[in-house]
Every structure is written in C-alpha cells, then in structure tokens.
Design a protein around this motif. Structure first.
Motif, PDB file in Angstrom:
ATOM      1  N   ILE A  79      -5.315  19.814 -18.786  1.00  0.00           N
ATOM      2  CA  ILE A  79      -6.036  18.615 -19.212  1.00  0.00           C
ATOM      3  C   ILE A  79      -5.691  17.438 -18.306  1.00  0.00           C
ATOM      4  CG2 ILE A  79      -6.144  19.362 -21.615  1.00  0.00           C
ATOM      5  CD1 ILE A  79      -3.799  17.459 -22.188  1.00  0.00           C
ATOM      6  N   ILE A  80      -4.887  17.715 -17.285  1.00  0.00           N
ATOM      7  CA  ILE A  80      -4.508  16.667 -16.333  1.00  0.00           C
ATOM      8  C   ILE A  80      -5.713  16.329 -15.465  1.00  0.00           C
ATOM      9  CG2 ILE A  80      -2.955  16.065 -14.441  1.00  0.00           C
ATOM     10  CD1 ILE A  80      -0.978  18.118 -15.589  1.00  0.00           C
ATOM     11  N   PRO A  81      -6.027  15.051 -15.277  1.00  0.00           N
ATOM     12  CA  PRO A  81      -7.211  14.660 -14.489  1.00  0.00           C
ATOM     13  C   PRO A  81      -7.203  15.241 -13.079  1.00  0.00           C
ATOM     14  CG  PRO A  81      -6.310  12.776 -15.664  1.00  0.00           C
ATOM     15  CD  PRO A  81      -5.316  13.881 -15.833  1.00  0.00           C
ATOM     16  N   ASP A  82      -8.394  15.504 -12.569  1.00  0.00           N
ATOM     17  CA  ASP A  82      -8.532  16.086 -11.234  1.00  0.00           C
ATOM     18  C   ASP A  82      -7.897  15.220 -10.152  1.00  0.00           C
ATOM     19  OD1 ASP A  82      -9.829  18.124 -12.435  1.00  0.00           O
ATOM     20  OD2 ASP A  82     -11.797  17.772 -11.521  1.00  0.00           O
ATOM     21  N   TRP A  83      -7.995  13.890 -10.301  1.00  0.00           N
ATOM     22  CA  TRP A  83      -7.488  13.022  -9.234  1.00  0.00           C
ATOM     23  C   TRP A  83      -5.972  13.112  -9.110  1.00  0.00           C
ATOM     24  CZ3 TRP A  83      -4.239   8.951 -10.634  1.00  0.00           C
ATOM     25  CH2 TRP A  83      -4.258   8.574 -11.973  1.00  0.00           C
ATOM     26  N   ILE A  84      -5.314  13.461 -10.214  1.00  0.00           N
ATOM     27  CA  ILE A  84      -3.869  13.663 -10.142  1.00  0.00           C
ATOM     28  C   ILE A  84      -3.562  14.991  -9.472  1.00  0.00           C
ATOM     29  CG2 ILE A  84      -1.778  14.102 -11.500  1.00  0.00           C
ATOM     30  CD1 ILE A  84      -2.696  12.031 -13.483  1.00  0.00           C
ATOM     31  N   MET A  85      -4.258  16.040  -9.884  1.00  0.00           N
ATOM     32  CA  MET A  85      -4.016  17.348  -9.288  1.00  0.00           C
ATOM     33  C   MET A  85      -4.413  17.370  -7.814  1.00  0.00           C
ATOM     34  SD  MET A  85      -2.560  18.745 -11.730  1.00  0.00           S
ATOM     35  CE  MET A  85      -2.229  20.241 -10.806  1.00  0.00           C
ATOM     36  N   ASN A  86      -5.406  16.552  -7.451  1.00  0.00           N
ATOM     37  CA  ASN A  86      -5.785  16.455  -6.045  1.00  0.00           C
ATOM     38  C   ASN A  86      -4.635  15.908  -5.210  1.00  0.00           C
ATOM     39  OD1 ASN A  86      -7.793  16.164  -3.733  1.00  0.00           O
ATOM     40  ND2 ASN A  86      -7.075  14.066  -3.978  1.00  0.00           N
ATOM     41  N   GLN A  87      -3.976  14.879  -5.720  1.00  0.00           N
ATOM     42  CA  GLN A  87      -2.859  14.289  -4.991  1.00  0.00           C
ATOM     43  C   GLN A  87      -1.674  15.254  -4.911  1.00  0.00           C
ATOM     44  OE1 GLN A  87      -3.045  11.740  -3.257  1.00  0.00           O
ATOM     45  NE2 GLN A  87      -1.029  10.838  -2.914  1.00  0.00           N
ATOM     46  N   MET A  88      -1.606  16.170  -5.871  1.00  0.00           N
ATOM     47  CA  MET A  88      -0.540  17.171  -5.867  1.00  0.00           C
ATOM     48  C   MET A  88      -0.928  18.430  -5.088  1.00  0.00           C
ATOM     49  SD  MET A  88       2.246  16.138  -7.408  1.00  0.00           S
ATOM     50  CE  MET A  88       1.926  14.683  -6.373  1.00  0.00           C
ATOM     51  N   THR A  89      -2.066  18.364  -4.394  1.00  0.00           N
ATOM     52  CA  THR A  89      -2.486  19.469  -3.532  1.00  0.00           C
ATOM     53  C   THR A  89      -2.085  19.122  -2.100  1.00  0.00           C
ATOM     54  OG1 THR A  89      -4.342  20.014  -4.982  1.00  0.00           O
ATOM     55  CG2 THR A  89      -4.417  20.850  -2.723  1.00  0.00           C
ATOM     56  N   ILE A  90      -1.157  19.892  -1.572  1.00  0.00           N
ATOM     57  CA  ILE A  90      -0.591  19.624  -0.246  1.00  0.00           C
ATOM     58  C   ILE A  90      -0.786  20.851   0.635  1.00  0.00           C
ATOM     59  CG2 ILE A  90       1.489  18.944   1.010  1.00  0.00           C
ATOM     60  CD1 ILE A  90       2.549  17.904  -1.730  1.00  0.00           C
ATOM     61  N   ILE A 146      -4.653  10.390  -1.700  1.00  0.00           N
ATOM     62  CA  ILE A 146      -4.447   8.945  -1.610  1.00  0.00           C
ATOM     63  C   ILE A 146      -3.473   8.637  -0.484  1.00  0.00           C
ATOM     64  CG2 ILE A 146      -3.640   6.904  -2.849  1.00  0.00           C
ATOM     65  CD1 ILE A 146      -4.370   8.380  -5.448  1.00  0.00           C
ATOM     66  N   ASN A 147      -3.822   7.654   0.315  1.00  0.00           N
ATOM     67  CA  ASN A 147      -2.942   7.248   1.416  1.00  0.00           C
ATOM     68  C   ASN A 147      -1.703   6.566   0.839  1.00  0.00           C
ATOM     69  OD1 ASN A 147      -1.716   6.134   3.691  1.00  0.00           O
ATOM     70  ND2 ASN A 147      -3.662   5.674   4.676  1.00  0.00           N
ATOM     71  N   PRO A 148      -0.495   7.041   1.182  1.00  0.00           N
ATOM     72  CA  PRO A 148       0.720   6.406   0.656  1.00  0.00           C
ATOM     73  C   PRO A 148       0.936   4.985   1.158  1.00  0.00           C
ATOM     74  CG  PRO A 148       1.280   8.030   2.317  1.00  0.00           C
ATOM     75  CD  PRO A 148      -0.183   8.197   2.025  1.00  0.00           C
ATOM     76  N   VAL A 149       0.240   4.596   2.230  1.00  0.00           N
ATOM     77  CA  VAL A 149       0.340   3.246   2.767  1.00  0.00           C
ATOM     78  C   VAL A 149      -0.781   2.398   2.167  1.00  0.00           C
ATOM     79  CG1 VAL A 149       0.267   1.784   4.822  1.00  0.00           C
ATOM     80  CG2 VAL A 149       1.399   4.030   4.914  1.00  0.00           C
ATOM     81  N   ALA A 150      -0.410   1.365   1.432  1.00  0.00           N
ATOM     82  CA  ALA A 150      -1.405   0.514   0.782  1.00  0.00           C
ATOM     83  C   ALA A 150      -2.120  -0.371   1.796  1.00  0.00           C
ATOM     84  CB  ALA A 150      -0.742  -0.345  -0.289  1.00  0.00           C
ATOM     85  N   PHE A 151      -1.335  -1.010   2.664  1.00  0.00           N
ATOM     86  CA  PHE A 151      -1.875  -1.863   3.722  1.00  0.00           C
ATOM     87  C   PHE A 151      -0.772  -2.119   4.730  1.00  0.00           C
ATOM     88  CE2 PHE A 151      -0.296  -4.544   0.298  1.00  0.00           C
ATOM     89  CZ  PHE A 151       0.489  -5.479   0.959  1.00  0.00           C
ATOM     90  N   SER A 152      -1.117  -2.798   5.801  1.00  0.00           N
ATOM     91  CA  SER A 152      -0.131  -3.098   6.837  1.00  0.00           C
ATOM     92  C   SER A 152      -0.092  -4.592   7.111  1.00  0.00           C
ATOM     93  CB  SER A 152      -0.463  -2.346   8.133  1.00  0.00           C
ATOM     94  OG  SER A 152      -0.378  -0.946   7.939  1.00  0.00           O
ATOM     95  N   LEU A 153       1.099  -5.080   7.352  1.00  0.00           N
ATOM     96  CA  LEU A 153       1.289  -6.463   7.784  1.00  0.00           C
ATOM     97  C   LEU A 153       1.690  -6.403   9.253  1.00  0.00           C
ATOM     98  CD1 LEU A 153       3.268  -7.903   4.728  1.00  0.00           C
ATOM     99  CD2 LEU A 153       0.843  -8.237   5.260  1.00  0.00           C
ATOM    100  N   GLY A 154       0.694  -6.441  10.118  1.00  0.00           N
ATOM    101  CA  GLY A 154       0.962  -6.240  11.537  1.00  0.00           C
ATOM    102  C   GLY A 154       1.450  -4.818  11.747  1.00  0.00           C
ATOM    103  N   PRO A 155       2.594  -4.634  12.386  1.00  0.00           N
ATOM    104  CA  PRO A 155       3.125  -3.286  12.616  1.00  0.00           C
ATOM    105  C   PRO A 155       3.879  -2.716  11.406  1.00  0.00           C
ATOM    106  CG  PRO A 155       4.594  -4.903  13.596  1.00  0.00           C
ATOM    107  CD  PRO A 155       3.411  -5.682  13.051  1.00  0.00           C
ATOM    108  N   LEU A 156       4.025  -3.527  10.342  1.00  0.00           N
ATOM    109  CA  LEU A 156       4.816  -3.115   9.187  1.00  0.00           C
ATOM    110  C   LEU A 156       3.932  -2.519   8.095  1.00  0.00           C
ATOM    111  CD1 LEU A 156       7.603  -3.110   7.779  1.00  0.00           C
ATOM    112  CD2 LEU A 156       7.004  -5.352   6.835  1.00  0.00           C
ATOM    113  N   PRO A 157       4.066  -1.220   7.817  1.00  0.00           N
ATOM    114  CA  PRO A 157       3.282  -0.614   6.744  1.00  0.00           C
ATOM    115  C   PRO A 157       3.885  -0.938   5.375  1.00  0.00           C
ATOM    116  CG  PRO A 157       4.692   1.039   7.746  1.00  0.00           C
ATOM    117  CD  PRO A 157       4.878  -0.229   8.551  1.00  0.00           C
ATOM    118  N   VAL A 158       3.047  -1.289   4.439  1.00  0.00           N
ATOM    119  CA  VAL A 158       3.485  -1.553   3.070  1.00  0.00           C
ATOM    120  C   VAL A 158       3.030  -0.370   2.222  1.00  0.00           C
ATOM    121  CG1 VAL A 158       3.344  -3.088   1.078  1.00  0.00           C
ATOM    122  CG2 VAL A 158       3.302  -4.036   3.406  1.00  0.00           C
TER     123      VAL A 158
END
Length: 270
Positions: free
Chosen positions: A160-171, A8-20
């Motif tokens: 039993i932890i969902p795959d989408w959580i373990m995916n985000q914890m794969t670095i 998952i991208n840690p940046v939700a969206f951007s307001l011009g040059p400002l990442p939120v």
C-alpha cells in the motif's frame, strides 16, 4: 510492477559551486520544528526562553561530532588507510545513535551546570527528538539510502506504499524495502503515544524513558532489515546491540525509580 518515474534528485539546488542537498534541508527542518515545539513547552513549564537556544548551541555541533565518531569507530576499515577522510563528513557517514549519545551527555552536563533537572528537560525534549527523527529519515529517502534488502514481486503487487516512494527505492533496476519509511512511521506512532501520555500521571523522566524504549524496540527490528548496518563483530550489528542495551537500561531505570526509590515528583508537579 515497474516504476518509470525518474528518481528524485538528492540535490535540491546549487549556490554557485555549492550543492544544497535535500538531506541537509530536511535535517535542518526537523531541528527547527523540534525547536519550536520544545521551546513552547519549556516556556509553558517555566523554563527561561533562552535555555533551549543556549543548550542547542552546544548540543548540535557536539552531536554531529559524536555521530561521526560513532560511525567511524564501527567502520574503521574504510578509513584506516587514509585517516584524513575521517574529516570528510560531507561524503556521508554519521549515525543517529552517536548523535543521541552526544546530545544526552551534553544535556546532562549542561543541566547540571545551570542547576536544572536533567529529567525534566529530557522529558520536555522527548517529543522534539521524535519530530526530528521522523523528518530526518526522509533525508535518507532523498539520498536513496538506509534501505532494506530487495523486495519480492509479491510485495510490490500487494504493497500500500505509494509508487513514488517505491520508485525512489528502486536503484539500478532493483527495488528495496523502504526501511527509512518504517522507522519514520514507527516514530509517528511513538509521538502520538507520548502526546497521550501527557494525560497520565507520570514521574519525572518517564516520558523520556518511554522514548528510549520505544525507539530502540523499533530500531532493533528495522535494523535487521537494512543493508548498510555497522557491525561490531561478525554479523552482530552495532545498532541492534545498542538498542537492546538501551531497552534493558531504560526499563531498569524505570523500575528502580518508580518501585524501589518511590520518587514522589510527578510530571504534573513540575
């Protein structure tokens, strides 16, 4: 077991040059939900509706500053060669224990100034603290931080932890313990217990003391799994030291107030 989904991208969206970033969104969401719950309870208990808003005007910025001071104090080696970076909080580096210290001190002095009972206010606020921490830890999830050590293949096969959580914890191809999830889940259990404790005859302040002890016990063990801890000396982790001290102090205050001073103000009497 492998995870092929993109993180998952840690940046939700951007307001011009400002990442939120999702981290900021989730922290803000936690504060808002906590405010709604605590405000409703405060009004129910006869506290003026503006009291909590006025308190947060002071507590939020002070907590952020104290969280930064705490973090920098225990990682000074990273800042001493370029002290100006101490102020670059947008690059990360805050600690929940520092934030809590700032919040508690602000609440103590503010309640004294307003002639309110500190114990009554923190009792009412305890569920809100847990709500904020439950949601806030998911900001760490979005940032792929506050995780533990690498997990084994056996763990991945049996979890039993969902795959989408373990995916985000794969670095970079390595999957780590989602310690953010363990702490969030621990706090959910604590919140449930606190809700149930409302039906028990408690003395003023004891719900808050329960929060301190409960959170600190969980944090002590979970901190031992993390790979990004702040250290006091050698392998002595700051969060574990603070957690042990908090448990001892919390239990000591409970014993002194209930069995030595024999206070007669019950939670229901408020």
């Amino acid at each position: 077991m492998t995870f092929d989904i993109l993180a998952i991208n840690p940046v939700a969206f951007s307001l011009g040059p400002l990442p939120v970033r999702w981290y900021g969104i989730l922290i803000a969401l936690g504060i808002v939900l906590a405010f709604i719950v605590v405000q409703k309870e405060m009004v129910k208990r006869g506290v003026h509706p503006d009291f909590l808003t006025d308190l947060l005007i002071w507590a939020v910025p002070i907590s952020i500053i104290s969280a930064r001071i705490y973090y920098v104090a225990f990682s000074w080696e990273d800042y001493k060669d370029n002290p100006i970076t101490v102020f670059e909080i947008w690059n990360g580096g805050i600690a929940i224990h520092g934030a809590l210290i700032g919040a508690f001190l602000t609440t103590y002095f503010y309640t004294k100034r307003r002639g309110m009972s500190f114990w009554k206010v923190v009792d009412i606020g305890a569920p809100g603290l847990l709500i904020g921490q439950i949601i806030g830890r998911w900001g760490n999830f979005m940032n792929q931080e506050a995780h533990g050590g690498a997990v084994s293949d056996t763990f991945l096969q049996n979890t039993i932890i969902p795959d989408w959580i373990m995916n985000q914890m794969t670095i970079e191809g390595v999957t780590y313990h989602p310690t953010f999830l363990y702490e969030s889940a621990w706090n959910v259990v604590g919140l449930i217990i606190i809700i149930l404790l409302r039906k028990v005859r408690l003395k003023r302040g004891e719900m808050f003391l329960f929060y301190l002890v409960w959170y600190s016990i969980g944090r002590f063990f979970i901190e031992g799994m993390r790979t990004d801890s702040l250290y006091v000396i050698g392998e002595l982790r700051a969060a574990q030291l603070v957690s042990v001290a908090t448990v001892i102090i919390g239990i000591a205050i409970f014993v002194v107030r209930r069995y030595i001073l024999k206070l007669k103000v019950t939670y229901q009497d408020e």
